[in-house]
Design an enzyme around this catalytic site. Sequence first.
Site, PDB file in Angstrom:
ATOM      1  CD  GLU A  92      60.365  -2.011  25.757  1.00 26.86           C
ATOM      2  OE1 GLU A  92      60.903  -1.020  26.277  1.00 26.86           O
ATOM      3  OE2 GLU A  92      59.150  -2.054  25.511  1.00 26.86           O
ATOM      4  CE1 TYR A  99      60.121   0.086  30.682  1.00 28.41           C
ATOM      5  CE2 TYR A  99      61.989  -0.297  29.229  1.00 28.41           C
ATOM      6  CZ  TYR A  99      60.660  -0.026  29.410  1.00 28.41           C
ATOM      7  OH  TYR A  99      59.840   0.098  28.328  1.00 28.41           O
ATOM      8  CG  ASP A 101      58.879   4.177  31.521  1.00 29.91           C
ATOM      9  OD1 ASP A 101      57.934   4.329  32.322  1.00 29.91           O
ATOM     10  OD2 ASP A 101      58.849   4.605  30.366  1.00 29.91           O
TER      11      ASP A 101
END
Length: 293
Positions: free
Chosen positions: A37, A120, A138
């Site tokens: 991520e 996020y 996102d």
Amino acid sequence: MSVRLDPEVMVGWFDQVARDLPWRRPDCGAWGVLVSEIMLQQTPVNRVQPIWLEWMERWPTPSALAAASQGDVVRAWGKLGYPRRALRLHAAATAITTDHNDIVPSDVDTLLSLPGIGEYTARAVAAFAYGQRCPVVDTNVRRVVARAVHGAGDAGPPSTKRDLADVEVLLPKEDSFAARYSAALMELGAIVCVARTPRCADCPVFDTCAWQHAGRPAYAGPAKAVQKFAGTDRQVRGRLLDVLRDAPGPVTRAQLDAAWSDPGQRDRCLDSLLVDGLIEQTPNGLFSLPGDH
DNA sequence: AATACGTGGCG
DNA sequence: TCGCCAAGTAT
């Protein structure tokens, strides 16, 4: 009104066509998800994948990364871009090692307290690593919701509170199903409901899409700021760091000077890299990646 | 709320 | 060619 972005349809579609990405494998732990991520922030999947594989082999746990030098981490980051992410991930790994027994936290608020993890990423880890039901928003999800739900050509300016609320009402009840749904929402935005030329013929929710029903109106919101790169400090910082990544050890001021012709801009960028901790000055006046001497 | 922060592929 | 775009965060 018809059901927008129906969870059964979305998850069924996802199970059929989702890309086989290494951080989606069942045996990929929370650490692998977190690393992916961070690397994927503003960076395309294809560029991330090979670097992620190297990192997982080299640093399979948070404590393994924490034990590495910052310089090794920045060098291994390669040309993914935004190298401060590498430093922040290293700092997050250190905090996880010392404060969380080498286990990536599962709680959104705890995740948010770690460096480099924002709204996020915290929710992405909670959902994709731990199967929790929490909205994950996102740029892909914002665009999908803007079109399929609001009938707009694209998402307007981000508003965390409103964006989270938009997705919250879509999320199915059960935790692991909601997490898979979140992944499906992102995947739809990534491979079908893309920004430039959406592949609506391949869309699993074409018939309930508010944007289609509205006649595919063009984006009506304020123009989005276009980011320049050539000639900016970001480019100069990139050039400077590139010299150090390619060097086996500390370099001279002259070697850095060769990276950019404008002395004023060069000095300003070198200073900012020193402030950011991406470059260090050695006792004998050379320059190196942090801890690389 | 705006802005800074890398890099490279694509139409 | 060159502007747009890519799983954002910190300030």
